[in-house]
Design a protein around this motif. Structure first.
Motif, short mmCIF file in Angstrom:
data_model
loop_
_atom_site.label_atom_id
_atom_site.label_comp_id
_atom_site.label_asym_id
_atom_site.label_seq_id
_atom_site.Cartn_x
_atom_site.Cartn_y
_atom_site.Cartn_z
N ARG A 205 4.10 -30.81 -13.43
CA ARG A 205 5.00 -31.09 -12.30
C ARG A 205 4.39 -30.75 -10.95
NH1 ARG A 205 10.57 -28.67 -15.00
NH2 ARG A 205 10.84 -30.34 -16.56
N GLY A 206 3.17 -30.27 -10.95
CA GLY A 206 2.48 -30.02 -9.69
C GLY A 206 3.15 -28.98 -8.82
N ILE A 207 3.76 -27.96 -9.45
CA ILE A 207 4.45 -26.95 -8.65
C ILE A 207 3.45 -25.98 -8.04
CG2 ILE A 207 6.44 -27.14 -10.18
CD1 ILE A 207 5.72 -24.17 -11.03
N THR A 208 3.92 -25.21 -7.06
CA THR A 208 3.10 -24.22 -6.37
C THR A 208 3.75 -22.85 -6.46
OG1 THR A 208 2.26 -25.83 -4.77
CG2 THR A 208 2.13 -23.52 -4.14
N LEU A 209 2.95 -21.85 -6.81
CA LEU A 209 3.38 -20.45 -6.77
C LEU A 209 2.73 -19.82 -5.55
CD1 LEU A 209 4.70 -17.90 -7.88
CD2 LEU A 209 2.78 -17.65 -9.46
N ALA A 210 3.52 -19.56 -4.53
CA ALA A 210 3.00 -19.02 -3.27
C ALA A 210 3.26 -17.52 -3.22
CB ALA A 210 3.67 -19.71 -2.09
N GLY A 211 2.21 -16.73 -3.26
CA GLY A 211 2.35 -15.28 -3.18
C GLY A 211 2.55 -14.84 -1.74
N ILE A 212 3.55 -13.98 -1.52
CA ILE A 212 3.89 -13.53 -0.16
C ILE A 212 3.62 -12.04 -0.03
CG2 ILE A 212 5.70 -13.37 1.58
CD1 ILE A 212 4.93 -16.26 0.81
N ASP A 213 2.60 -11.71 0.75
CA ASP A 213 2.30 -10.31 1.07
C ASP A 213 2.77 -10.03 2.49
OD1 ASP A 213 0.93 -7.68 1.16
OD2 ASP A 213 -0.33 -8.74 2.62
N SER A 214 3.57 -9.00 2.64
CA SER A 214 4.04 -8.63 3.98
C SER A 214 3.32 -7.41 4.54
CB SER A 214 5.55 -8.34 3.93
OG SER A 214 5.82 -7.25 3.07
N VAL A 215 2.63 -6.66 3.68
CA VAL A 215 2.06 -5.38 4.10
C VAL A 215 0.85 -5.55 5.02
CG1 VAL A 215 1.02 -3.22 3.31
CG2 VAL A 215 2.90 -4.24 2.03
N MET A 216 -0.10 -6.38 4.62
CA MET A 216 -1.35 -6.53 5.38
C MET A 216 -1.41 -7.87 6.12
SD MET A 216 -2.51 -3.60 4.71
CE MET A 216 -4.08 -3.71 5.59
N ARG A 217 -0.29 -8.49 6.31
CA ARG A 217 -0.22 -9.81 6.95
C ARG A 217 -0.85 -9.77 8.35
NH1 ARG A 217 2.03 -14.14 3.84
NH2 ARG A 217 2.11 -15.92 5.26
N PRO A 218 -1.65 -10.77 8.71
CA PRO A 218 -2.24 -10.81 10.06
C PRO A 218 -1.18 -10.82 11.15
CG PRO A 218 -3.31 -12.41 8.62
CD PRO A 218 -2.13 -11.88 7.87
N LEU A 219 -1.53 -10.29 12.32
CA LEU A 219 -0.56 -10.17 13.41
C LEU A 219 0.01 -11.52 13.83
CD1 LEU A 219 -2.01 -7.44 15.80
CD2 LEU A 219 -0.01 -7.28 14.33
N ALA A 220 -0.81 -12.57 13.82
CA ALA A 220 -0.33 -13.88 14.24
C ALA A 220 0.83 -14.34 13.35
CB ALA A 220 -1.46 -14.90 14.21
N ASP A 221 0.72 -14.10 12.04
CA ASP A 221 1.79 -14.47 11.12
C ASP A 221 3.04 -13.63 11.36
OD1 ASP A 221 -0.01 -16.22 10.03
OD2 ASP A 221 -0.27 -15.14 8.14
N ARG A 222 2.84 -12.35 11.68
CA ARG A 222 3.96 -11.46 11.95
C ARG A 222 4.72 -11.93 13.20
NH1 ARG A 222 3.28 -6.11 9.61
NH2 ARG A 222 1.52 -6.18 8.19
N ILE A 223 3.98 -12.23 14.23
CA ILE A 223 4.61 -12.66 15.48
C ILE A 223 5.36 -13.97 15.28
CG2 ILE A 223 4.12 -13.47 17.82
CD1 ILE A 223 1.81 -11.37 17.85
N GLU A 224 4.75 -14.91 14.52
CA GLU A 224 5.43 -16.18 14.22
C GLU A 224 6.73 -15.92 13.47
OE1 GLU A 224 4.89 -20.34 11.65
OE2 GLU A 224 3.39 -18.75 11.48
N ALA A 225 6.67 -15.05 12.44
CA ALA A 225 7.86 -14.77 11.64
C ALA A 225 8.96 -14.15 12.49
CB ALA A 225 7.50 -13.86 10.47
N TRP A 226 8.62 -13.19 13.33
CA TRP A 226 9.64 -12.53 14.15
C TRP A 226 10.19 -13.46 15.23
CZ3 TRP A 226 12.50 -8.38 13.39
CH2 TRP A 226 12.09 -7.47 12.41
N GLN A 227 9.36 -14.37 15.74
CA GLN A 227 9.86 -15.36 16.69
C GLN A 227 10.89 -16.27 16.02
OE1 GLN A 227 6.80 -17.71 18.58
NE2 GLN A 227 8.27 -19.10 19.51
N ARG A 228 10.59 -16.73 14.80
CA ARG A 228 11.52 -17.58 14.06
C ARG A 228 12.81 -16.82 13.75
NH1 ARG A 228 9.64 -21.72 10.88
NH2 ARG A 228 11.86 -22.21 10.61
#
Length: 325
Positions: free
Chosen positions: A260-283
């Motif tokens: 079925r071509g599914i995707t398992l996306a692992g989500i790490d919040s501990v060491m996430r780069p700052l750019a991703d953190r800022i994007e998430a908090w903006q959203r």
């Protein structure tokens, strides 16, 4: 002197208490913060009760989240009086964390407190809401749009689950909430869930490939639950996996991935780069309503942290716990 929760481990065993501390407990860092608010996450509960080896250095102040005001800075990134926010980076595990009235941290771990939130509101969101936003962004980037079908959220009554439901509903998704507490159905529907299912339907060993049910999922449970989610995803679906409340094993089959071509996306919040953190908090600032935070948050003081941690691990705490320092 300042107050804080201190964990120690010695010949007398594992000890946790609210104590008067001084600056000698603070580790190295270029920014010192007056902590105004923190949170009590599941990981903090494990650390405080000693039921999992979260803490890797003793003595330790727990608390993986904090918000506060800079009172001393040795860097030009932040000045005295700046309002800042921290999630993760090993704080509360190997570096003294947010469940004390003062913290000393590395400036590269901090982001400015988003203008959309007060410190209390940011901690009502905390790692749970920030992780939920990272999960939703992962679903979006993998093409899971509202028109593709419903999205399953496991651990629906927990912090990540509660925020995931609210965010997905705000974005127009039909949300299916999986919970072990069906008596909380009205709470989940108020957050935006359109359907409630019993977690028992997912928590036992299942078939390698099941009926196609969900376009995507946010899972904080792991183990058989995650395996069953993968087996029930629609063609091209994605599950964002961010937790292991049921277990860290993954007794699954490759069938849904290659058929079925599914995707398992692992989500790490501990060491996430700052750019991703800022994007998430903006959203988060764009999507969350203050009334949602009122519904999700429970407010306590430092003196209530240890007893609340016990209740949290028993599954008796709904939503988020904000600690006012």
């Amino acid at each position: 002197m300042f107050q804080g929760i201190l964990i120690n481990k010695d010949d007398n065993g594992y000890q946790v208490e609210l104590k008067e501390l001084d600056d000698s407990i603070l580790p190295e860092g270029d920014v010192t913060i007056k902590v105004t608010h923190s949170t009590l996450n599941y990981k903090d509960g494990l650390a405080i009760t000693g039921k999992s080896p979260v803490v890797r250095k003793f003595p330790m102040v727990p608390g993986i989240d904090l918000a506060g005001i800079v009172e001393h800075s040795e860097t030009d990134k932040f000045k005295v009086g700046d309002k800042v926010l921290l999630n993760g980076f090993g704080v509360g595990e190997v570096h003294c964390g947010g469940l004390a009235q003062k913290a000393r941290l590395k400036s590269e771990w901090l982001i400015p407190l988003p203008e959309a939130f007060t410190a209390s509101q940011a901690m009502a969101i905390g790692t749970a809401g920030y992780t939920a936003m990272l999960c939703v962004i992962a679903l979006e980037k993998n093409g899971v749009t509202p028109d593709k079908g419903s999205v399953l959220v496991t651990g629906a009554n927990g912090g990540v689950g509660s925020f995931s439901i609210s965010l997905l509903a705000k974005l127009g998704y039909q949300v299916v909430a999986s919970t072990g507490r069906p008596e909380q159905a009205e709470y989940l529907k108020k957050l935006g869930a359109s359907e409630i299912i019993d977690r028992a339907t997912l928590s036992e060993a299942g078939r390698p490939l099941g009926k196609e049910q969900w376009a995507g999922a946010v899972d904080s449970v792991g183990s058989h639950t995650l395996a069953n989610i993968c087996a029930g995803l629609k063609y091209g679906g994605t599950v964002a996996a961010c937790g292991l409340a049921q277990g860290m094993d993954f007794p699954a089959s490759v069938a849904p991935f290659i058929l079925r071509g599914i995707t398992l996306a692992g989500i790490d919040s501990v060491m996430r780069p700052l750019a991703d953190r800022i994007e998430a908090w903006q959203r988060l600032g764009e999507l969350l309503e203050p009334s949602t935070l009122d519904d999700i948050a429970n407010n306590i003081t430092l003196s209530e942290v240890v007893s609340t941690a016990e209740e949290l691990l028993k599954g008796n705490v709904r939503g988020r716990v904000v600690v006012t320092l």
